[in-house]
Design a protein around this motif. Structure first.
Motif, short mmCIF file in Angstrom:
data_model
loop_
_atom_site.label_atom_id
_atom_site.label_comp_id
_atom_site.label_asym_id
_atom_site.label_seq_id
_atom_site.Cartn_x
_atom_site.Cartn_y
_atom_site.Cartn_z
N PHE A 29 0.87 -1.16 0.00
CA PHE A 29 0.00 0.00 0.00
C PHE A 29 0.91 1.22 0.00
CE2 PHE A 29 -2.54 -3.27 2.01
CZ PHE A 29 -3.77 -3.12 1.41
N LEU A 30 0.95 1.96 -1.11
CA LEU A 30 1.84 3.11 -1.22
C LEU A 30 1.12 4.38 -0.76
CD1 LEU A 30 3.47 2.38 -4.68
CD2 LEU A 30 4.40 1.94 -2.43
N PRO A 31 1.83 5.31 -0.12
CA PRO A 31 1.19 6.55 0.30
C PRO A 31 0.88 7.44 -0.90
CG PRO A 31 3.53 6.64 0.75
CD PRO A 31 3.23 5.25 0.27
N ASN A 32 -0.12 8.28 -0.75
CA ASN A 32 -0.56 9.19 -1.81
C ASN A 32 0.32 10.44 -1.75
OD1 ASN A 32 -1.97 10.52 -3.75
ND2 ASN A 32 -3.81 10.84 -2.53
N LEU A 33 1.46 10.42 -2.46
CA LEU A 33 2.44 11.51 -2.39
C LEU A 33 2.19 12.55 -3.47
CD1 LEU A 33 5.76 9.61 -1.72
CD2 LEU A 33 4.27 10.73 -0.09
N ARG A 34 2.41 13.81 -3.11
CA ARG A 34 2.31 14.93 -4.01
C ARG A 34 3.59 15.74 -3.89
NH1 ARG A 34 -0.72 12.47 -6.29
NH2 ARG A 34 -2.97 12.43 -6.06
N THR A 35 4.07 16.28 -4.99
CA THR A 35 5.26 17.14 -4.98
C THR A 35 4.80 18.59 -4.91
OG1 THR A 35 6.46 15.54 -6.32
CG2 THR A 35 7.38 17.74 -6.18
N ILE A 36 5.28 19.32 -3.90
CA ILE A 36 4.92 20.74 -3.76
C ILE A 36 6.19 21.56 -3.64
CG2 ILE A 36 2.72 20.24 -2.65
CD1 ILE A 36 4.11 21.29 -0.04
N ARG A 37 6.05 22.87 -3.93
CA ARG A 37 7.16 23.80 -3.78
C ARG A 37 6.93 24.60 -2.51
NH1 ARG A 37 6.58 25.97 -9.13
NH2 ARG A 37 7.64 24.44 -10.38
N ILE A 38 7.96 24.66 -1.67
CA ILE A 38 7.86 25.48 -0.47
C ILE A 38 8.95 26.55 -0.52
CG2 ILE A 38 6.84 23.68 0.98
CD1 ILE A 38 9.64 23.38 2.26
N THR A 39 8.68 27.68 0.11
CA THR A 39 9.65 28.76 0.20
C THR A 39 10.29 28.71 1.58
OG1 THR A 39 8.26 30.09 -1.26
CG2 THR A 39 9.99 31.24 -0.07
N LEU A 40 11.61 28.63 1.60
CA LEU A 40 12.36 28.59 2.85
C LEU A 40 12.55 29.99 3.42
CD1 LEU A 40 15.04 25.98 1.77
CD2 LEU A 40 12.91 25.57 3.01
N GLU A 41 13.08 30.07 4.64
CA GLU A 41 13.25 31.36 5.31
C GLU A 41 14.19 32.30 4.55
OE1 GLU A 41 14.19 28.46 7.25
OE2 GLU A 41 12.07 28.20 7.77
N ASP A 42 15.19 31.73 3.87
CA ASP A 42 16.15 32.58 3.15
C ASP A 42 15.66 33.00 1.77
OD1 ASP A 42 16.30 30.11 2.01
OD2 ASP A 42 18.48 29.93 2.10
N GLY A 43 14.42 32.66 1.43
CA GLY A 43 13.84 33.10 0.16
C GLY A 43 13.96 32.11 -0.97
N THR A 44 14.72 31.04 -0.80
CA THR A 44 14.85 30.04 -1.86
C THR A 44 13.66 29.08 -1.82
OG1 THR A 44 16.13 28.57 -0.44
CG2 THR A 44 17.37 30.14 -1.78
N THR A 45 13.40 28.47 -2.97
CA THR A 45 12.31 27.50 -3.04
C THR A 45 12.89 26.10 -3.16
OG1 THR A 45 12.13 27.72 -5.43
CG2 THR A 45 10.70 29.12 -4.09
N ARG A 46 12.14 25.15 -2.67
CA ARG A 46 12.57 23.76 -2.71
C ARG A 46 11.37 22.86 -2.93
NH1 ARG A 46 15.38 20.35 2.11
NH2 ARG A 46 15.76 18.51 0.88
N LYS A 47 11.55 21.78 -3.69
CA LYS A 47 10.47 20.83 -3.91
C LYS A 47 10.56 19.72 -2.86
CE LYS A 47 9.76 21.25 -8.86
NZ LYS A 47 9.82 20.53 -10.15
N ILE A 48 9.42 19.39 -2.27
CA ILE A 48 9.37 18.27 -1.33
C ILE A 48 8.19 17.39 -1.69
CG2 ILE A 48 10.50 19.48 0.58
CD1 ILE A 48 7.72 19.79 1.85
N ARG A 49 8.27 16.13 -1.29
CA ARG A 49 7.18 15.19 -1.52
C ARG A 49 6.47 14.95 -0.20
NH1 ARG A 49 9.39 10.14 -4.81
NH2 ARG A 49 7.20 9.75 -5.11
N ILE A 50 5.19 15.32 -0.14
CA ILE A 50 4.42 15.09 1.07
C ILE A 50 3.15 14.34 0.73
CG2 ILE A 50 5.34 17.16 2.19
CD1 ILE A 50 2.64 18.47 1.77
N SER A 51 2.59 13.68 1.72
CA SER A 51 1.35 12.93 1.51
C SER A 51 0.19 13.89 1.35
CB SER A 51 1.11 11.97 2.67
OG SER A 51 0.95 12.68 3.86
N ALA A 52 -0.85 13.44 0.67
CA ALA A 52 -2.01 14.28 0.41
C ALA A 52 -2.71 14.66 1.71
CB ALA A 52 -2.97 13.56 -0.53
#
Length: 62
Positions: A29-52
């Motif tokens: 049973f695989l988790p329902n993962l989504r890739t989202i972009r978050i903005t870090l404190e220093d202003g850079t963006t990063r992609k992370i995979r989190i569950s729905a």
């Protein structure tokens, strides 16, 4: 990349496929993962995979 939520740590679970004749074979049973972009404190963006479900919780609390 592992199939794991970056925030909650949810990962694959193991179980059985059960046929009508009650034959059991292993499955995952695989988790329902989504890739989202978050903005870090220093202003850079990063992609992370989190569950729905975690994404839903984040939207609810923000």
């Amino acid at each position: 990349m592992a199939r794991k939520c970056a925030i909650s740590g949810k990962g694959p679970m193991a179980g059985n496929n059960v046929s009508h004749a009650k034959n059991r074979t292993k499955r995952r049973f695989l988790p329902n993962l989504r890739t989202i972009r978050i903005t870090l404190e220093d202003g850079t963006t990063r992609k992370i995979r989190i569950s729905a479900s975690e994404l839903r919780t984040m939207k609810k609390n923000s």
